[in-house]
Design a protein around this motif. Structure first.
Motif, short mmCIF file in Angstrom:
data_model
loop_
_atom_site.label_atom_id
_atom_site.label_comp_id
_atom_site.label_asym_id
_atom_site.label_seq_id
_atom_site.Cartn_x
_atom_site.Cartn_y
_atom_site.Cartn_z
N TRP A 201 -20.91 2.35 0.35
CA TRP A 201 -20.65 3.09 1.58
C TRP A 201 -19.21 2.98 2.04
CZ3 TRP A 201 -24.27 6.40 3.19
CH2 TRP A 201 -25.58 6.20 2.74
N SER A 202 -18.56 1.88 1.73
CA SER A 202 -17.16 1.73 2.12
C SER A 202 -16.48 0.71 1.24
CB SER A 202 -17.05 1.32 3.60
OG SER A 202 -17.64 0.05 3.81
N CYS A 203 -15.21 0.96 0.97
CA CYS A 203 -14.38 0.01 0.21
C CYS A 203 -12.95 0.21 0.71
CB CYS A 203 -14.49 0.28 -1.28
SG CYS A 203 -13.50 -0.86 -2.29
N TYR A 204 -12.48 -0.73 1.51
CA TYR A 204 -11.16 -0.60 2.13
C TYR A 204 -10.39 -1.91 1.99
CZ TYR A 204 -12.60 3.77 4.35
OH TYR A 204 -13.01 5.05 4.57
N VAL A 205 -9.09 -1.78 1.75
CA VAL A 205 -8.21 -2.94 1.63
C VAL A 205 -6.99 -2.69 2.51
CG1 VAL A 205 -6.69 -4.25 0.09
CG2 VAL A 205 -8.98 -3.57 -0.68
N ASP A 206 -6.56 -3.69 3.25
CA ASP A 206 -5.37 -3.58 4.08
C ASP A 206 -4.20 -3.09 3.23
OD1 ASP A 206 -2.75 -4.65 5.26
OD2 ASP A 206 -4.17 -5.09 6.88
N PRO A 207 -3.44 -2.10 3.71
CA PRO A 207 -2.34 -1.53 2.92
C PRO A 207 -1.33 -2.57 2.43
CG PRO A 207 -2.74 -0.20 4.88
CD PRO A 207 -3.60 -1.43 5.02
N SER A 208 -1.19 -3.67 3.14
CA SER A 208 -0.27 -4.72 2.69
C SER A 208 -0.68 -5.30 1.34
CB SER A 208 -0.20 -5.85 3.72
OG SER A 208 0.24 -5.38 4.98
N TYR A 209 -1.96 -5.08 0.96
CA TYR A 209 -2.46 -5.65 -0.29
C TYR A 209 -2.82 -4.57 -1.31
CZ TYR A 209 -2.51 -10.10 2.08
OH TYR A 209 -2.12 -11.24 2.75
N TRP A 210 -2.40 -3.34 -1.06
CA TRP A 210 -2.59 -2.29 -2.05
C TRP A 210 -1.77 -2.62 -3.29
CZ3 TRP A 210 -2.18 2.95 1.09
CH2 TRP A 210 -3.31 3.06 1.91
N GLY A 211 -2.35 -2.44 -4.46
CA GLY A 211 -1.65 -2.69 -5.71
C GLY A 211 -1.59 -4.14 -6.14
N THR A 212 -2.32 -5.01 -5.44
CA THR A 212 -2.30 -6.43 -5.80
C THR A 212 -3.53 -6.88 -6.57
OG1 THR A 212 -3.38 -7.15 -3.75
CG2 THR A 212 -0.96 -6.94 -3.71
N GLY A 213 -4.51 -5.98 -6.75
CA GLY A 213 -5.73 -6.35 -7.46
C GLY A 213 -6.88 -6.73 -6.56
N VAL A 214 -6.69 -6.71 -5.22
CA VAL A 214 -7.77 -7.09 -4.30
C VAL A 214 -8.95 -6.12 -4.43
CG1 VAL A 214 -8.43 -7.31 -1.88
CG2 VAL A 214 -6.29 -8.30 -2.68
N ALA A 215 -8.68 -4.82 -4.42
CA ALA A 215 -9.76 -3.84 -4.55
C ALA A 215 -10.47 -3.98 -5.89
CB ALA A 215 -9.22 -2.42 -4.39
N CYS A 216 -9.70 -4.28 -6.92
CA CYS A 216 -10.26 -4.51 -8.25
C CYS A 216 -11.27 -5.64 -8.22
CB CYS A 216 -9.13 -4.81 -9.23
SG CYS A 216 -9.65 -5.41 -10.84
N ARG A 217 -10.93 -6.71 -7.53
CA ARG A 217 -11.83 -7.86 -7.47
C ARG A 217 -13.08 -7.53 -6.66
NH1 ARG A 217 -7.91 -13.18 -7.40
NH2 ARG A 217 -6.20 -12.24 -8.55
N LEU A 218 -12.92 -6.79 -5.57
CA LEU A 218 -14.09 -6.42 -4.76
C LEU A 218 -15.08 -5.59 -5.57
CD1 LEU A 218 -12.48 -5.50 -1.32
CD2 LEU A 218 -14.31 -7.17 -1.66
N ILE A 219 -14.60 -4.53 -6.24
CA ILE A 219 -15.50 -3.65 -6.97
C ILE A 219 -16.12 -4.36 -8.17
CG2 ILE A 219 -13.77 -2.61 -8.51
CD1 ILE A 219 -16.51 -0.62 -6.74
N THR A 220 -15.36 -5.26 -8.80
CA THR A 220 -15.88 -5.98 -9.96
C THR A 220 -17.03 -6.89 -9.56
OG1 THR A 220 -13.74 -5.92 -11.06
CG2 THR A 220 -15.29 -7.57 -11.82
N VAL A 221 -16.86 -7.64 -8.48
CA VAL A 221 -17.93 -8.54 -8.03
C VAL A 221 -19.14 -7.72 -7.56
CG1 VAL A 221 -18.59 -10.30 -6.34
CG2 VAL A 221 -16.34 -10.39 -7.43
N ALA A 222 -18.89 -6.61 -6.87
CA ALA A 222 -19.99 -5.77 -6.40
C ALA A 222 -20.80 -5.24 -7.57
CB ALA A 222 -19.45 -4.62 -5.56
N LEU A 223 -20.14 -4.73 -8.61
CA LEU A 223 -20.87 -4.17 -9.75
C LEU A 223 -21.58 -5.26 -10.54
CD1 LEU A 223 -18.39 -1.42 -11.00
CD2 LEU A 223 -20.46 -1.16 -9.63
N ALA A 224 -21.02 -6.46 -10.55
CA ALA A 224 -21.72 -7.57 -11.19
C ALA A 224 -23.00 -7.91 -10.44
CB ALA A 224 -20.81 -8.80 -11.27
N GLU A 225 -22.94 -7.87 -9.10
CA GLU A 225 -24.13 -8.11 -8.28
C GLU A 225 -25.17 -7.01 -8.45
OE1 GLU A 225 -24.70 -10.75 -5.53
OE2 GLU A 225 -23.66 -11.52 -7.28
N LEU A 226 -24.72 -5.80 -8.75
CA LEU A 226 -25.61 -4.64 -8.87
C LEU A 226 -25.93 -4.31 -10.33
CD1 LEU A 226 -23.94 -2.41 -6.14
CD2 LEU A 226 -26.25 -3.37 -6.05
N ALA A 227 -25.70 -5.24 -11.22
CA ALA A 227 -25.96 -5.00 -12.64
C ALA A 227 -27.41 -4.56 -12.85
CB ALA A 227 -25.67 -6.26 -13.45
#
Length: 205
Positions: A89-115
């Motif tokens: 429903w939502s996936c947002y990261v503070d712009p100060s952390y865009w391009g640092t891999g934070v969103a990558c880590r969020l989606i990776t953990v979420a998809l692992a939980e939803l395997a």
């Protein structure tokens, strides 16, 4: 960048989630030429509670750096659980952390939980950065909800689909640890810094 912790939402997290979400939303709106002076955080929190009340089994992960929430991701089924797919429903990261891999880590953990289950989401058609991001994590365009460049496009990932950072059998996940303005494409050279680790908050399953 300091170490990023991905963990489940807990009491007291709403202001931090709101701040990261509002900052990301304002940055996105302003990039389209609009100008929004401010967003009332308390009203945003109340509206979020109302929206989540209509979601079956909402689950939120937060990304934390130095005890500060810098991003979040929420999934759950629609009202009444009519769909077998779980929706992000939502996936947002503070712009100060865009391009640092934070969103990558969020989606990776979420998809692992939803395997093992199908996961879908909707994204505006002209949000090319987000579309590339989700496609690199195994999502595929399956339907356009509305016409026009800004129409919502539905993305779906099937059970067992392998994205750029798939969960390993032992529960570890590969996370992008390099800073970049975009995620590396599939087949990126092994020399780039990518490491496997277990989420410190969720652990291996």
């Amino acid at each position: 960048m300091d170490h990023v912790t991905i963990r489940s939402e807990r009491d007291g997290d709403e202001p931090g989630i709101a701040a990261a979400h509002i900052a990301a939303w304002l940055a996105s709106i302003e990039s389209d030429g609009a100008r929004v002076m401010r967003v009332d955080e308390k009203d945003w929190i109340q509206q979020r509670r109302i929206r989540l009340a209509g979601v079956d089994g909402p689950t939120t992960l937060v990304a934390e750096v130095s005890d500060a929430i810098v991003g979040h991701l929420t999934w759950g089924r629609g009202p009444g659980g009519r769909s077998s797919a779980h929706r992000i429903w939502s996936c947002y990261v503070d712009p100060s952390y865009w391009g640092t891999g934070v969103a990558c880590r969020l989606i990776t953990v979420a998809l692992a939980e939803l395997a093992g289950v199908a996961v879908d989401l909707e994204v505006h058609g002209d949000n090319l950065r987000a579309r590339r991001f989700y496609e690199r994590h195994g999502f595929r365009n399956c339907a356009t909800s509305h016409t026009g460049a800004r129409g919502l496009i539905r993305y779906l990932t099937r059970p067992g689909a392998s994205g750029l950072h798939a969960a390993q059998p032992d529960g570890t996940i590969c996370v992008c640890s390099r800073a970049s303005s975009d995620l590396p494409a599939p087949g990126w050279p092994a020399g780039n810094s990518c490491r496997s680790e277990v989420s410190p908050a969720l652990g291996a399953r």
